[in-house]
Scaffold this motif. Sequence first.
Motif, PDB file in Angstrom:
ATOM      1  N   ASP A  46       0.619  -1.001  -0.354  1.00  0.00           N
ATOM      2  CA  ASP A  46      -0.203   0.400   0.357  1.00  0.00           C
ATOM      3  C   ASP A  46       0.678   1.406  -0.048  1.00  0.00           C
ATOM      4  OD1 ASP A  46      -2.068  -1.428   0.005  1.00  0.00           O
ATOM      5  OD2 ASP A  46      -3.249  -1.238   2.144  1.00  0.00           O
ATOM      6  N   LEU A  47       2.133   1.313   0.816  1.00  0.00           N
ATOM      7  CA  LEU A  47       2.478   2.523   0.880  1.00  0.00           C
ATOM      8  C   LEU A  47       3.325   2.409  -0.779  1.00  0.00           C
ATOM      9  CD1 LEU A  47       4.127   4.410   2.483  1.00  0.00           C
ATOM     10  CD2 LEU A  47       5.965   2.759   2.638  1.00  0.00           C
ATOM     11  N   VAL A  50       1.521   4.770  -2.833  1.00  0.00           N
ATOM     12  CA  VAL A  50       1.552   6.007  -2.698  1.00  0.00           C
ATOM     13  C   VAL A  50       2.672   6.908  -2.984  1.00  0.00           C
ATOM     14  CG1 VAL A  50       1.390   5.918   0.216  1.00  0.00           C
ATOM     15  CG2 VAL A  50       0.271   8.054  -1.282  1.00  0.00           C
ATOM     16  N   LEU A  51       3.860   5.911  -2.233  1.00  0.00           N
ATOM     17  CA  LEU A  51       5.262   6.701  -2.295  1.00  0.00           C
ATOM     18  C   LEU A  51       5.732   7.204  -3.715  1.00  0.00           C
ATOM     19  CD1 LEU A  51       7.400   7.613   0.474  1.00  0.00           C
ATOM     20  CD2 LEU A  51       8.396   4.956  -1.054  1.00  0.00           C
ATOM     21  N   LYS A  53       3.722   8.051  -6.205  1.00  0.00           N
ATOM     22  CA  LYS A  53       2.914   9.092  -6.589  1.00  0.00           C
ATOM     23  C   LYS A  53       3.522  10.047  -6.101  1.00  0.00           C
ATOM     24  CE  LYS A  53      -1.354   8.581  -5.752  1.00  0.00           C
ATOM     25  NZ  LYS A  53      -2.405   8.456  -4.695  1.00  0.00           N
ATOM     26  N   ASN A  54       4.007   9.806  -5.429  1.00  0.00           N
ATOM     27  CA  ASN A  54       4.527  11.592  -4.406  1.00  0.00           C
ATOM     28  C   ASN A  54       6.113  11.442  -4.375  1.00  0.00           C
ATOM     29  OD1 ASN A  54       2.721  12.134  -3.412  1.00  0.00           O
ATOM     30  ND2 ASN A  54       3.000  11.212  -1.519  1.00  0.00           N
ATOM     31  N   ALA A 270       9.008  12.548   0.796  1.00  0.00           N
ATOM     32  CA  ALA A 270       7.342  12.096   0.403  1.00  0.00           C
ATOM     33  C   ALA A 270       6.823  11.149   1.144  1.00  0.00           C
ATOM     34  CB  ALA A 270       7.829  10.985  -0.925  1.00  0.00           C
ATOM     35  N   LEU A 271       7.469  10.215   2.051  1.00  0.00           N
ATOM     36  CA  LEU A 271       6.995   9.330   2.701  1.00  0.00           C
ATOM     37  C   LEU A 271       6.497  10.170   4.027  1.00  0.00           C
ATOM     38  CD1 LEU A 271       6.866   7.206   4.415  1.00  0.00           C
ATOM     39  CD2 LEU A 271       8.667   7.228   5.423  1.00  0.00           C
ATOM     40  N   LYS A 273       4.412  12.742   3.454  1.00  0.00           N
ATOM     41  CA  LYS A 273       3.201  13.074   2.263  1.00  0.00           C
ATOM     42  C   LYS A 273       2.425  12.114   2.542  1.00  0.00           C
ATOM     43  CE  LYS A 273       2.212  15.609  -1.692  1.00  0.00           C
ATOM     44  NZ  LYS A 273       2.948  16.447  -2.979  1.00  0.00           N
ATOM     45  N   SER A 274       2.977  10.511   1.527  1.00  0.00           N
ATOM     46  CA  SER A 274       2.026   9.592   2.073  1.00  0.00           C
ATOM     47  C   SER A 274       1.189   9.133   2.884  1.00  0.00           C
ATOM     48  CB  SER A 274       3.446   8.568   1.537  1.00  0.00           C
ATOM     49  OG  SER A 274       3.534   8.724   0.457  1.00  0.00           O
ATOM     50  N   ASP A 277      -2.065  10.632   3.180  1.00  0.00           N
ATOM     51  CA  ASP A 277      -2.878  10.163   2.069  1.00  0.00           C
ATOM     52  C   ASP A 277      -4.217   9.953   2.614  1.00  0.00           C
ATOM     53  OD1 ASP A 277      -2.266   9.560  -1.233  1.00  0.00           O
ATOM     54  OD2 ASP A 277      -3.355   8.089   0.442  1.00  0.00           O
ATOM     55  N   PHE A 280      -4.710   5.699   1.852  1.00  0.00           N
ATOM     56  CA  PHE A 280      -3.665   5.041   2.789  1.00  0.00           C
ATOM     57  C   PHE A 280      -3.861   5.174   3.721  1.00  0.00           C
ATOM     58  CE2 PHE A 280       0.799   4.284   4.950  1.00  0.00           C
ATOM     59  CZ  PHE A 280       0.519   3.400   4.604  1.00  0.00           C
TER      60      PHE A 280
END
Length: 325
Positions: A46-47, A50-51, A53-54, A270-271, A273-274, A277, A280
């Motif tokens: 899952d991470l 989204v990671l 993406k960021n 990025a982490l 920001k993730s 989300d 997430f």
Amino acid sequence: MKNIRLMLAATVALASAGALAAYPEKPITIVVPFAAGGPTDKVARDLAVVLGKNLNNQTVVVDNVGGAGGTLGAAKVAKAAPDGYTFLLHHIGMATSPALYRKMPYDTMGDFEFLGMVNDVPMTIVGRPTLPANNFAELRTWVNANKGKINLANAGLGAASHLCGLLFQQSLQVDMTTVPYKGTGPAMTDLMGGQVDIMCDQTTNTTAQIAGGRVKGFAVTTLKPLTTPGLTNLPTLDSQGMKGFNVSIWHGMYAPKGTPKAILDQVNAALRKSLQDADFIKKQEALGAVVITDNRLSGAEHRKFVEAEIAKWGPVIKAAGQYAD
Ligand code: ASP
């Protein structure tokens, strides 16, 4: 001559600035030190979405390197090139393995950059669906009546399931036969199939299986009952005569020592920001996990936290006389 040297220096500086500005320019790998389909793997997958993406929409792939309680996967990352393309997602085993293994294949505090923490996750005591017990009191009676015959699955020495199972056996004063797997993903398959009897595992792996009736849920390992749908009726072990039983695990991200600071900063941003989300967070909450929002999001605080966890668990594990070579 001097001009040529200056021009060369300027070209090198521009090239390296350009290289960093372009990071990441190829897929990134997150090593999960346990088998696919298990709780750490679920968090990582899952991470990764989204990671990625960021990180400028770069692909983030998960590489499952299970075995030896997570130490094989962690060792792979400790030895990987520190170029920002290999990271590790590991749990509390990062702090418990140093006490469990006489010979560690890496130096926990010396071989990694600490990137920030991801989540806190409670654990649950679960049993095979055919177990003739339907609540914790009945489980305890069954355990006492079957001493010497009970199989307890885990993900190897140093894994969270090992640590929790160890404390569980100590509290019950019953020795069980431990059956190690490369992760609790495959252990869960065997538990559902009735090949093993009991397991202590993260809610990220057990919530759906308990709700679906594929395993029996008996208790939670936190001091307070959980509010996660499907787990609210499970008693705490603390309330079942195991005063003070409290095992909650955590995940953090690591890079090989020497990864450039600019890359660490970019991945940490990025982490962070993730972890904000909404999708997430929702997925994690549905599995009983709590996404980190406190200062453990910083690499420096993450490092301090792991140091404190090593100091906390080391004596507990040594007192239990558990070692592997
Ligand atoms: N839940 C496992 C453990 O720590 C690890 C995994 O498979 O994710 O025992």
